[in-house]
Motif scaffolding. Structure first.
Motif, PDB file in Angstrom:
ATOM      1  N   LEU A  61      -3.665  -6.997 -13.064  1.00 44.83           N
ATOM      2  CA  LEU A  61      -3.471  -7.034 -11.619  1.00 44.83           C
ATOM      3  C   LEU A  61      -4.660  -7.701 -10.940  1.00 44.83           C
ATOM      4  CD1 LEU A  61      -2.217  -3.348 -11.149  1.00 44.83           C
ATOM      5  CD2 LEU A  61      -0.865  -5.392 -11.669  1.00 44.83           C
ATOM      6  N   PRO A  66      -4.607  -0.800  -7.716  1.00 51.50           N
ATOM      7  CA  PRO A  66      -3.743  -0.009  -6.831  1.00 51.50           C
ATOM      8  C   PRO A  66      -4.567   0.939  -5.963  1.00 51.50           C
ATOM      9  CG  PRO A  66      -2.902  -0.003  -9.079  1.00 51.50           C
ATOM     10  CD  PRO A  66      -4.269  -0.606  -9.133  1.00 51.50           C
ATOM     11  N   CYS A 109       5.635   3.163 -16.698  1.00 54.13           N
ATOM     12  CA  CYS A 109       4.697   2.216 -16.091  1.00 54.13           C
ATOM     13  C   CYS A 109       3.433   2.975 -15.726  1.00 54.13           C
ATOM     14  CB  CYS A 109       5.302   1.571 -14.848  1.00 54.13           C
ATOM     15  SG  CYS A 109       6.834   0.662 -15.167  1.00 54.13           S
ATOM     16  N   CYS A 160      -1.983  -2.787 -15.752  1.00 54.24           N
ATOM     17  CA  CYS A 160      -0.729  -2.057 -15.565  1.00 54.24           C
ATOM     18  C   CYS A 160       0.041  -2.167 -16.869  1.00 54.24           C
ATOM     19  CB  CYS A 160       0.092  -2.633 -14.412  1.00 54.24           C
ATOM     20  SG  CYS A 160       1.773  -1.957 -14.325  1.00 54.24           S
ATOM     21  N   GLU A 189       8.650  -5.241 -11.606  1.00 50.45           N
ATOM     22  CA  GLU A 189       9.061  -5.531 -10.231  1.00 50.45           C
ATOM     23  C   GLU A 189       9.526  -4.256  -9.528  1.00 50.45           C
ATOM     24  OE1 GLU A 189       8.757  -8.359  -8.504  1.00 50.45           O
ATOM     25  OE2 GLU A 189       7.685  -9.139 -10.258  1.00 50.45           O
ATOM     26  N   LYS A 196       6.572  -2.223  -8.415  1.00 46.93           N
ATOM     27  CA  LYS A 196       5.902  -2.759  -7.225  1.00 46.93           C
ATOM     28  C   LYS A 196       6.542  -2.275  -5.934  1.00 46.93           C
ATOM     29  CE  LYS A 196       5.748  -7.214  -8.174  1.00 46.93           C
ATOM     30  NZ  LYS A 196       5.348  -8.631  -8.043  1.00 46.93           N
ATOM     31  N   THR A 197       7.801  -1.844  -5.982  1.00 50.33           N
ATOM     32  CA  THR A 197       8.413  -1.286  -4.777  1.00 50.33           C
ATOM     33  C   THR A 197       7.763   0.037  -4.386  1.00 50.33           C
ATOM     34  OG1 THR A 197      10.156  -0.098  -5.988  1.00 50.33           O
ATOM     35  CG2 THR A 197      10.618  -2.373  -5.364  1.00 50.33           C
ATOM     36  N   ASP A 229       3.231  -4.961  -3.485  1.00 47.95           N
ATOM     37  CA  ASP A 229       3.472  -6.255  -4.135  1.00 47.95           C
ATOM     38  C   ASP A 229       2.159  -6.855  -4.633  1.00 47.95           C
ATOM     39  OD1 ASP A 229       4.699  -8.505  -5.072  1.00 47.95           O
ATOM     40  OD2 ASP A 229       4.839  -9.486  -3.111  1.00 47.95           O
ATOM     41  N   ILE A 230       1.606  -6.253  -5.679  1.00 49.03           N
ATOM     42  CA  ILE A 230       0.328  -6.703  -6.235  1.00 49.03           C
ATOM     43  C   ILE A 230       0.568  -7.899  -7.150  1.00 49.03           C
ATOM     44  CG2 ILE A 230      -1.649  -6.050  -7.662  1.00 49.03           C
ATOM     45  CD1 ILE A 230      -1.249  -3.176  -6.761  1.00 49.03           C
ATOM     46  N   LYS A 231      -0.214  -8.948  -6.972  1.00 46.50           N
ATOM     47  CA  LYS A 231      -0.089 -10.153  -7.795  1.00 46.50           C
ATOM     48  C   LYS A 231      -0.795  -9.953  -9.133  1.00 46.50           C
ATOM     49  CE  LYS A 231       1.934 -12.072  -4.311  1.00 46.50           C
ATOM     50  NZ  LYS A 231       3.415 -12.187  -4.311  1.00 46.50           N
TER      51      LYS A 231
END
Length: 423
Positions: free
Chosen positions: A80, A84, A170, A179, A212, A215-216, A220-222
């Motif tokens: 990441l 987070p 996860c 992650c 994905e 991430k909700t 929305d971590i790149k």
């Protein structure tokens, strides 16, 4: 709790070693029969005349949703760009009872019916069923279940489809850029909630789907592509195949000049100029040194100094062209095998590494492989606890940090103000 569903679930999906982890925690005597351990577990949770500490229903459900994280799993590790949020993870965990919409004990896993619409009718999408908090390591595990379709056979040998539960975990932490997306590579899979694999052995599309969904919840971590993995695997194999024997080091050092002189004479005899062809001479010197060291290893042996005992049994470079493999469980890349592997590394990046790891008299075998968005750590047909996989990941992260620090120093030293990119 619906113990009819729970008992079917335990019979279909829970291995002996899953029970062992829980029973050891609560100091419950382990039994040879899975059904017996399920009965003991029922008594412990419902406090029916047990002679040991009862397991609370909350603790049982936590284990029930979480225990598939151990086993013969694939672990996709995403790097990441931002850690987070600690406050967000804590809030999600504190509010988990209102966030979780499906209780795993409400799913009847019986899948004998060929009318798939009637099999697990409450499992029609990806569902969050649990959030586990590791207080010691400050980790949060989001446990998901999804419907998957697999091919199977009837009693007469004809083919049919089955609906099964697909478990995915996860793992994130506010202390880490990693992650992990962990799941079991279910055999004969058609799809997971409509998502198919990219290729027969490529599960990255399944991992990406769950990432994905995660991430909700966490934002929305790149991610940063794991372009550092080939370099890290090279460092890994160099350390794991290092002999650590001072006798070998002494012989290698004392004979360096003789090897250089020998190559000069050899090239001159072949009509080549070692001064003009210095690159050729250097390559020849390196090849002889590697071969000589391999023979010394055969004679004097390897000294294991690492408390985390890693060995290498497979190395793949340049796709299909260079693969070094030691199939015997009792062997690793040492001696002549290490020599061949070292030459292969000189020709290209390592994209897959087979690692043996020994802990408390148990041997674990992993394959580590570079991917497009994440790198993959996968066991090879053995039950592996998550904490053991984390040991391999920590070692890789150590190399990643060294690589990125070196890149920063090189670019910073040359440019003054430029920062090296690890993407």
């Amino acid at each position: 709790m619906n113990w009819g569903n729970i008992n079917k679930f335990l019979e279909m999906y829970t291995q002996h070693k899953h029970y062992h982890i829980l029973f050891d925690k609560y100091r419950i005597k382990k039994m040879a029969s899975g059904r017996t351990m399920a009965k003991i577990l029922f008594n412990a949770v419902n406090d029916k005349g047990v002679l040991f500490s009862a397991i609370s229903r909350e603790a049982f459900y936590d284990w029930y949703t979480y225990h598939q994280i151990d086993g013969n799993n694939y672990t996709f590790v995403y790097n990441l760009k931002v850690k987070p949020s600690a406050d967000l993870l804590k809030k999600i965990y504190d509010d988990r009872n209102s966030i979780i919409k499906l209780n795993l004990t409400d799913i009847n896993p019986d899948n004998e019916s060929e009318d798939l619409d009637t099999v697990m009718p409450n499992l029609t999408d990806v569902n969050l069923v649990g959030i586990h908090k590791d207080e010691i390591n400050n980790k949060y595990t989001f446990s998901f279940v999804a419907p998957c379709i697999v091919n199977g056979k009837r009693l007469d040998g004809s083919t049919r489809s089955f609906k099964k539960i697909f478990f995915t975990h996860c793992v994130v932490s506010s202390d880490s850029y990693d992650c992990k997306v962990i799941f079991n590579p279910t055999a004969n899979l058609e799809h997971v909630n409509g998502m198919v694999k990219n290729k027969r052995s490529d599960w990255s599309s399944i991992a990406d789907m769950f990432f994905e969904i995660l991430k909700t919840y966490i934002g929305d971590i790149k991610i940063t592509a794991p372009l550092w993995i080939p370099n890290a695997l090279s460092r890994f194999v160099e350390e794991a195949t290092r002999h650590n024997n001072p006798i070998i080091t002494e012989h290698s050092f004392n004979l360096q000049d003789k090897i250089v002189n020998f190559t000069s004479d050899l090239l001159a005899e072949a009509g080549l100029d070692p001064i003009k062809d210095s690159a050729m001479q250097m390559k020849l010197v390196q090849d002889i040194q590697v071969s000589f060291e391999a023979q010394l290893v055969e004679k004097y042996g390897v000294i294991l100094e690492d408390t985390e005992n890693f060995e290498i049994f497979r190395q793949r470079s340049d796709g299909l062209t260079h693969t070094i493999d030691v199939e015997s469980r009792a062997q690793s890349l040492l001696g002549s095998a290490a020599q061949a592997a070292k030459r292969s590394r000189g020709d290209g990046d390592i994209e897959l590494l087979g690692i043996n790891f020994r802990k408390e008299e148990r041997a674990y075998k992993f394959l580590v492989e570079q991917g497009h968005d994440a790198y993959l750590v996968r066991g090879t047909n053995t039950f592996i606890e998550e904490e053991v996989v984390d040991i391999v990941i920590r070692r890789l992260n150590q190399y990643r940090d060294e690589i990125q620090t070196a890149e920063f120093c090189i670019v910073g030293g040359n440019e003054g103000t430029s920062l090296a990119s690890s993407e």
